[in-house]
Write an enzyme that holds these catalytic residues in place. Structure first.
Site, short mmCIF file in Angstrom:
data_model
loop_
_atom_site.label_atom_id
_atom_site.label_comp_id
_atom_site.label_asym_id
_atom_site.label_seq_id
_atom_site.Cartn_x
_atom_site.Cartn_y
_atom_site.Cartn_z
CE LYS A 1 19.26 -32.67 -24.86
NZ LYS A 1 19.88 -32.03 -23.74
CE LYS B 1 23.30 -36.06 -13.56
NZ LYS B 1 24.72 -35.78 -13.80
CE LYS C 1 26.92 -37.21 -24.04
NZ LYS C 1 27.41 -37.37 -22.66
#
Ligand code: TRP
Length: 338
Positions: A202, A120, A205
């Site tokens: 994957k 991050k 979201k």
């Protein structure tokens, strides 16, 4: 909430979800579906971790709307406030409070080593804030406040769970047993769903490509369009083969929607061509989520009800959290106001 048959207290399960991006059919199949089973057998807590998601900049109006929408989606999906405690993390002040105390039992080196912090930090070079570094400690506080036995986590959160365990053990050793040391819980069921545009990655979201993922509350036309466009391969036979990840992903999705095995679906659609198969997969998704979407739309019109459920959830969670905090404060020597 006791197990009346065996007269033993039920184990506590805790899970948190950040109100960012969209709730996808992948989240549903991989996690939410499993939560619906957990709430039957455990004392479960499901939290919208709205303090965690502040570690990246959020637009306030959008954020408020999204957090509420996530809450409504969980209820629409079948999380039952009479069986599980569902609440917003920010409504229970003990999370931030315990986080501060646990900070004093966590080493900076442990936090800078975290894989997710490093990832991050690279992605948000202009905003490597203290919250980003402290993220795992807040997560440890979430879990430890409720004397959690089990935390259903995906592989990407294992390191965070490990640090929560380390902190709990450290604190317990320095004082005396205070926190239950939580275990990870790898769900037995729950297939992994891949991106519709890159079936080797994957379904995320927060995928920037809107065609890669499908929301559980998405409208039928849009669902159908995305499945028609799903990336497969240049053959024509629907069959289960490792070198056909796109087809396998669609079979997995349809299997989760219908309860049929992927083998029987592959048999059924084998020679009909991809277009027909994709159409059928899309329709199975539309049908499965139709009641959920309708219930979601109804709930979003009823803010009064939503806020009442949120308030009840926060009150139930607070009662448990308060007890743990009292214990912690006493052990570390804070003066009690009586
Ligand atoms: N970090 C988790 C994630 O991104 C979310 C989370 C926050 C969580 N607190 C938690 C998960 C406590 C389980 C338990 O997926």
């Amino acid at each position: 909430m006791e197990d009346l048959v065996n007269n033993i207290p039920k184990k506590v399960v805790y899970s948190g979800i950040q109100p960012t991006g969209i709730i996808t059919i992948g989240n549903y199949i991989g996690a939410i579906d499993n939560w619906l089973k957990l709430q039957e057998d455990y004392n479960s807590l499901f939290s919208i971790v709205d303090l965690h998601a502040l570690t990246v900049r959020q637009n306030p109006a959008e954020y408020r709307q999204r957090a509420l929408s996530f809450f409504a989606q969980y209820l629409a999906a079948g999380i039952d406030p009479n069986k599980a405690i569902i609440y917003f993390q920010s409504h229970v002040k003990e999370h931030a409070e315990l986080c501060w105390i646990l900070n004093c039992f966590t080493y900076v080196g442990e936090m800078t080593r975290m894989t997710q912090f490093k990832d991050k930090s690279k992605k948000n070079e202009d905003n490597i804030n203290m919250g980003l570094l402290d993220y795992p400690v807040l997560m440890a506080a979430d879990i430890l406040l409720y004397q959690t036995d089990l935390v259903p986590v995906g592989v990407d959160q294992k390191q965070h769970l490990e640090i929560a365990r380390d902190i709990a053990i450290r604190f317990n050793n320095l004082y005396s047993p205070t926190f239950k040391v939580p275990e990870g819980y790898i769900p037995k069921q729950g297939a992994k769903i891949f991106s519709l545009q890159d079936p080797t990655g994957k379904m995320s979201k927060s995928d920037p490509d809107p065609n890669a993922s499908v929301a559980i509350i998405e409208d039928p036309d849009s669902i159908m369009r995305k499945f028609k466009r799903a990336v497969t391969d240049c053959e024509t036979t629907v069959e289960i083969r490792e070198d056909k990840p796109g087809i396998l992903n669609l079979l997995t999705i349809m299997s989760a929607m219908t309860g049929q095995t992927i083998e029987s679906l592959a048999d059924e659609y084998r020679d009909g061509g991809y277009a027909k198969f994709k159409q059928a997969v899309g329709e199975s998704v539309v049908e499965k989520f139709r009641p959920l979407r309708e219930e979601y739309n109804r709930l979003m019109q009823d803010k009064g009800y939503l806020m009442q459920v949120a308030k009840d959830g926060a009150e139930k969670a607070s009662r448990i959290a308060y007890r743990t905090m009292q214990k912690v404060k006493r052990k570390i020597g804070l003066v009690e106001l009586k």
